[in-house]
Design an enzyme around this catalytic site. Sequence first.
Site, PDB file in Angstrom:
ATOM      1  N   PHE A   1       0.830  -1.198   0.000  1.00 32.39           N
ATOM      2  CA  PHE A   1       0.000   0.000   0.000  1.00 32.39           C
ATOM      3  C   PHE A   1       0.866   1.251   0.000  1.00 32.39           C
ATOM      4  CE2 PHE A   1      -3.225  -2.873   1.724  1.00 32.39           C
ATOM      5  CZ  PHE A   1      -4.421  -2.362   1.223  1.00 32.39           C
ATOM      6  N   ASP A   2       0.503   2.209  -0.838  1.00 33.59           N
ATOM      7  CA  ASP A   2       1.000   3.562  -0.687  1.00 33.59           C
ATOM      8  C   ASP A   2       0.367   4.129   0.586  1.00 33.59           C
ATOM      9  OD1 ASP A   2       2.077   6.112  -1.384  1.00 33.59           O
ATOM     10  OD2 ASP A   2       0.165   6.661  -2.292  1.00 33.59           O
ATOM     11  N   LEU A   3       0.876   5.271   1.069  1.00 34.70           N
ATOM     12  CA  LEU A   3       0.321   5.865   2.287  1.00 34.70           C
ATOM     13  C   LEU A   3      -0.524   7.103   1.977  1.00 34.70           C
ATOM     14  CD1 LEU A   3       0.048   5.922   5.343  1.00 34.70           C
ATOM     15  CD2 LEU A   3       2.289   7.050   5.470  1.00 34.70           C
ATOM     16  N   ASP A   4       0.110   8.184   1.524  1.00 36.22           N
ATOM     17  CA  ASP A   4      -0.619   9.422   1.231  1.00 36.22           C
ATOM     18  C   ASP A   4      -1.559   9.218   0.052  1.00 36.22           C
ATOM     19  OD1 ASP A   4       0.834  10.726   3.195  1.00 36.22           O
ATOM     20  OD2 ASP A   4       2.339  11.478   1.796  1.00 36.22           O
TER      21      ASP A   4
ATOM     22  N   ILE B   1      -0.746  -0.914  -4.530  1.00 38.54           N
ATOM     23  CA  ILE B   1      -1.940  -0.067  -4.534  1.00 38.54           C
ATOM     24  C   ILE B   1      -1.536   1.371  -4.236  1.00 38.54           C
ATOM     25  CG2 ILE B   1      -4.193   0.366  -3.474  1.00 38.54           C
ATOM     26  CD1 ILE B   1      -4.264  -2.585  -2.684  1.00 38.54           C
TER      27      ILE B   1
END
Length: 217
Positions: free
Chosen positions: A8-11, A165
């Site tokens: 997963f990306d964060l922002d 993602i």
Amino acid sequence: MQYKTILFDLDGTITDSGEGIINSVLYALKKMNVNVPEQRELYSFIGPPLIDSFKTVCHLDRHTSEQAVSYYRDYYQSKGMYENHLYEGIVEVLADLKQAGYALYIATSKPEIYAKQILTHFDLDHYFVGIYGASLDSGRSKKGDVIRYALQSAGITNLNETLMIGDRSHDMIGAKENELACMGVLYGFGDQVELESTGADYLAITPKDVEKIIMRN
């Protein structure tokens, strides 16, 4: 299940961090007496490596961009990272995926130390097997390099069973550079054209759609 490992990306994917990032950018530009770009251009700072954004959006040279990043971090560390909130439904998605047996990781262009602090602040760190991000010295900042670092550090070799993602073009490009399938989320800061044109294999409108797409593949 086709995918067993999820990056997963964060922002723009886990958290809506726009307010804190933009306030940090504005603080840095004010400190340097640099003209503030239009609002639309400010939003382009969310996601890509900061130094690249200061160079391209504000037309700063590398040395000046590095100084801007330093000022940005002064504000971000004290206030900006907490001017942030979770996307509705994302906690339930992470809980469901973890319970279903997926191995979840973070791969973000945000400095790793900040990513860990933010995820701990929101009590999300326990959902992830590993949290990987950029280095503070900009030696590892591009998304493809961060993803490669995450894969190597975590010992992930099942690339056909791994999904990235994120919400921006660099997430899709970085995934493809590492031979990964990728999902673009439309509730973040990118749009359908940006994500599809850079190779998104799937598109999710809401966090719940992320879970549905993963579960059916």
